[in-house]
Design a protein around this motif. Structure first.
Motif, mmCIF file in Angstrom:
data_model
loop_
_atom_site.group_PDB
_atom_site.id
_atom_site.type_symbol
_atom_site.label_atom_id
_atom_site.label_comp_id
_atom_site.label_asym_id
_atom_site.label_seq_id
_atom_site.Cartn_x
_atom_site.Cartn_y
_atom_site.Cartn_z
ATOM 1 N N ARG A 1 43.591 83.978 47.760
ATOM 2 C CA ARG A 1 44.582 85.469 46.424
ATOM 3 C C ARG A 1 44.982 85.395 47.668
ATOM 4 O O ARG A 1 46.573 85.922 47.451
ATOM 5 N N HIS A 2 44.733 86.138 48.967
ATOM 6 C CA HIS A 2 45.529 86.721 49.543
ATOM 7 C C HIS A 2 46.269 86.425 50.133
ATOM 8 O O HIS A 2 47.734 86.557 50.159
ATOM 9 N N ARG B 1 49.150 85.600 47.966
ATOM 10 C CA ARG B 1 50.276 86.421 47.562
ATOM 11 C C ARG B 1 51.339 86.870 48.847
ATOM 12 O O ARG B 1 52.158 87.669 48.707
ATOM 13 N N ALA C 1 42.720 80.496 42.636
ATOM 14 C CA ALA C 1 42.502 82.133 43.614
ATOM 15 C C ALA C 1 44.292 81.706 43.744
ATOM 16 O O ALA C 1 44.972 82.163 44.372
ATOM 17 N N GLU D 1 40.966 85.739 35.930
ATOM 18 C CA GLU D 1 41.834 86.523 36.875
ATOM 19 C C GLU D 1 41.722 87.761 37.733
ATOM 20 O O GLU D 1 41.772 88.171 38.916
ATOM 21 N N ALA D 2 40.804 88.437 36.664
ATOM 22 C CA ALA D 2 41.074 89.715 37.370
ATOM 23 C C ALA D 2 39.945 90.358 38.109
ATOM 24 O O ALA D 2 40.156 90.858 39.204
ATOM 25 N N ILE E 1 38.956 87.821 39.995
ATOM 26 C CA ILE E 1 39.937 86.962 41.523
ATOM 27 C C ILE E 1 40.318 87.962 42.773
ATOM 28 O O ILE E 1 40.725 88.595 43.471
ATOM 29 N N ASN E 2 41.742 89.046 41.410
ATOM 30 C CA ASN E 2 41.758 89.756 42.033
ATOM 31 C C ASN E 2 42.107 91.572 42.542
ATOM 32 O O ASN E 2 42.000 91.829 43.107
ATOM 33 N N ARG E 3 40.199 91.281 41.722
ATOM 34 C CA ARG E 3 39.876 92.176 42.402
ATOM 35 C C ARG E 3 38.750 92.150 43.877
ATOM 36 O O ARG E 3 39.196 93.235 44.617
ATOM 37 N N ALA F 1 40.243 90.721 46.232
ATOM 38 C CA ALA F 1 41.707 89.835 46.828
ATOM 39 C C ALA F 1 41.883 91.267 47.140
ATOM 40 O O ALA F 1 41.898 91.505 49.067
ATOM 41 N N ASP F 2 42.057 92.378 46.388
ATOM 42 C CA ASP F 2 41.980 93.407 46.647
ATOM 43 C C ASP F 2 41.384 94.194 47.579
ATOM 44 O O ASP F 2 41.901 95.657 48.508
#
Length: 490
Positions: free
Chosen positions: A25-26, A29, A65, A459-460, A462-464, A466-467
């Motif tokens: 995911r990183h 982005r 991702a 999805e949340a 995965i984003n978490r 990656a953050d």
């Protein structure tokens, strides 16, 4: 960016799958065309790909991702255990055959060619491929012919990040011990370390990090925090870590925990449901009561059916039905609900026939061709959407199928008994859509609270992660380590 970056772990469940997902995911982005890859996976929790193949569940999540449909090249070798010493071998998404551990060890040279063929296709399409290892690279007995860890990394000249779980303790011993068991060239291949699941004050860890970098000459690239209440689908082992604990749960769903239990992520949306208690039980003796009994998927249906009877689940289910309860079977569990399961070719053990539970008027015959497909449709008796995937080797027939549970892509699926108490389907993931989950729970008698949006929750998650990687990774150290690796500045 490197064309390839591999993540290996000091132990199983160190966080390899999670870190690869975060990296995918990183990089996405950043506008990089990225794809996941795992040369060899051993898991009963699999996913069906867009090209009609079968891969490990973690690689399907990693594909999401990357914003990609899952493809069989992302996990070219999948091993699905059938016993403690044998497994079904799946190459490029399709079943090869069942092999013993010794037979598969001899087959690895052929499997390696399948791995490298998938690798070439992926690296030709994507700017970066993030690779996940399997288990630990320091398993001495598995080093010969390795295609899952350093054997693969050496073959394709890939840099490696080593991840370790500090939450279990012994993190420095895990890292230094793993390095000590690798060859000099393999040690040089490791560009740095990631410490996972850290809790507490980082200042108290700093002296250890300084020692580790001085001792090994390699950087600590990130110390990732323990992320509470993180949801990501587990690769294999059944986990209750995602179950929500807060609040009173009014509805109890019981799942017999059988030896060859497969695709346990079918139950993740139910564990996350605010009003449902999911109980995985090896024996019915400890069960105080149930609103719904779900027979899960199985890799060895007749063997699991025998265990079901041995443990007394058949009597428990009959009693449950007499008191007005509901029973649902998924895939192998659906087959168990019929009158008989025939295995004339011995695909899951000795050839023969096993009597089913007799709750649906149908019989199933196991066949060598595995059905692998993604499906969508509606409930047969109401216009509620359902979607999922099929992974099975059996074909069912009989009068019970005249009242199907679903209409999928224009065809009937599953069965619903005349008394409305017993239902079954070949579809995995049938609780993933909130509408479908609510409808199935309403059929079983629960109507009070709505299901979670499972796909949005994933999805949340995965984003978490990656953050978290973006916040805690030292990008300068990573870039320097990669430059040194490619310059061969060891």
């Amino acid at each position: 960016m490197p064309q390839a970056l591999m993540v290996q772990g000091t132990t199983s469940d160190a966080g390899k799958s999670t870190l690869v997902t975060a990296l995918c995911r990183h990089y996405r982005r950043q506008g990089i065309r990225v794809a996941p890859f795992k040369p060899q996976n051993m898991a009963l929790n699999s996913a069906v790909t867009a090209d009609g193949g079968e891969i490990g569940r973690a690689q399907a999540v990693q594909a999401a991702a990357c914003g990609l449909p899952a493809h069989s090249d992302m996990n070219p070798v999948l091993l699905k255990p059938t016993t403690d010493t044998s497994a079904q071998v799946i190459i490029h998404g399709q079943v090869l055959q069942n092999l013993s551990a010794t037979q598969y060890h001899d087959y690895k040279k052929v499997a390696k060619q399948a791995v490298l063929a998938s690798w070439r296709r992926l690296t030709a399409q994507y700017q970066t491929v993030v690779v996940e290892g399997a288990g630990s690279p320091a398993e001495i007995n598995l080093r010969a012919g390795d295609i899952a860890n350093m054997g693969f990394a050496e073959a394709v000249d890939c840099p490696v990040i080593l991840i370790a779980d500090i939450d279990r303790g012994g993190v420095f011993a895990h890292i230094v011990g793993t390095l000590a068991l690798l060859s000099a060239s393999e040690q040089n291949r490791i560009i740095g370390f990631v410490i996972n699941r850290f809790r507490g004050d980082i200042a108290l860890l700093q002296s250890g990090l300084d020692w580790l970098e001085a001792e090994t000459g390699k950087p600590v690239l990130a110390v990732l925090p323990y992320l509470h209440d993180l949801y990501l689908e587990a690769e294999d082992a059944l986990s209750i870590r995602h179950a929500r604990q807060e609040g009173e749960r009014q509805f109890t769903l019981v799942v017999p925990h059988l030896p060859s239990f497969s695709n346990h992520t079918d139950f993740d949306p139910l564990q996350l449901h605010p009003g449902v208690q999911v109980v995985f039980a090896k024996s019915p003796e400890a069960i105080q009561g149930a609103d719904l009994v779900v027979l899960p998927g199985s890799k060895s249906v007749r063997r699991d059916l025998a265990r079901l009877r041995q443990q007394g689940w058949d009597e428990f289910i009959q009693r449950h039905l007499r008191y007005g309860g509901k029973v649902l079977g998924i895939c192998g569990g659906f087959q168990m609900l019929g009158k008989a399961i025939h295995d004339p070719r011995g695909l899951e053990g000795d050839a023969g026939t096993a009597a089913g539970l007799g709750l649906l008027d149908m019989e199933t015959t196991l066949q060598p061709q595995k059905c692998l497909r993604q499906v969508q449709g509606v409930f047969a008796e109401q216009a509620v959407p359902v979607a999922g995937y099929e992974i099975h080797m059996g074909v069912s027939s009989g009068p019970a199928l005249a009242r199907p549970l679903f209409k999928l892509d224009g065809a009937d699926d599953g069965a619903l008994s005349a008394d409305d108490q017993v239902a079954g389907s070949y579809v995995h993931g049938l609780f993933d859509l909130p509408e479908a989950c609510n409808t199935l729970l309403a059929w079983a008698g629960y109507r009070q609270r709505q299901a979670v949006d499972f796909n949005a929750l994933r999805e949340a998650g995965i984003n978490r992660i990656a953050d978290s990687w973006a916040a805690y990774c030292d990008e300068a150290k990573l870039n320097t380590a990669l430059a040194k690796f490619y310059a061969r500045d060891f």
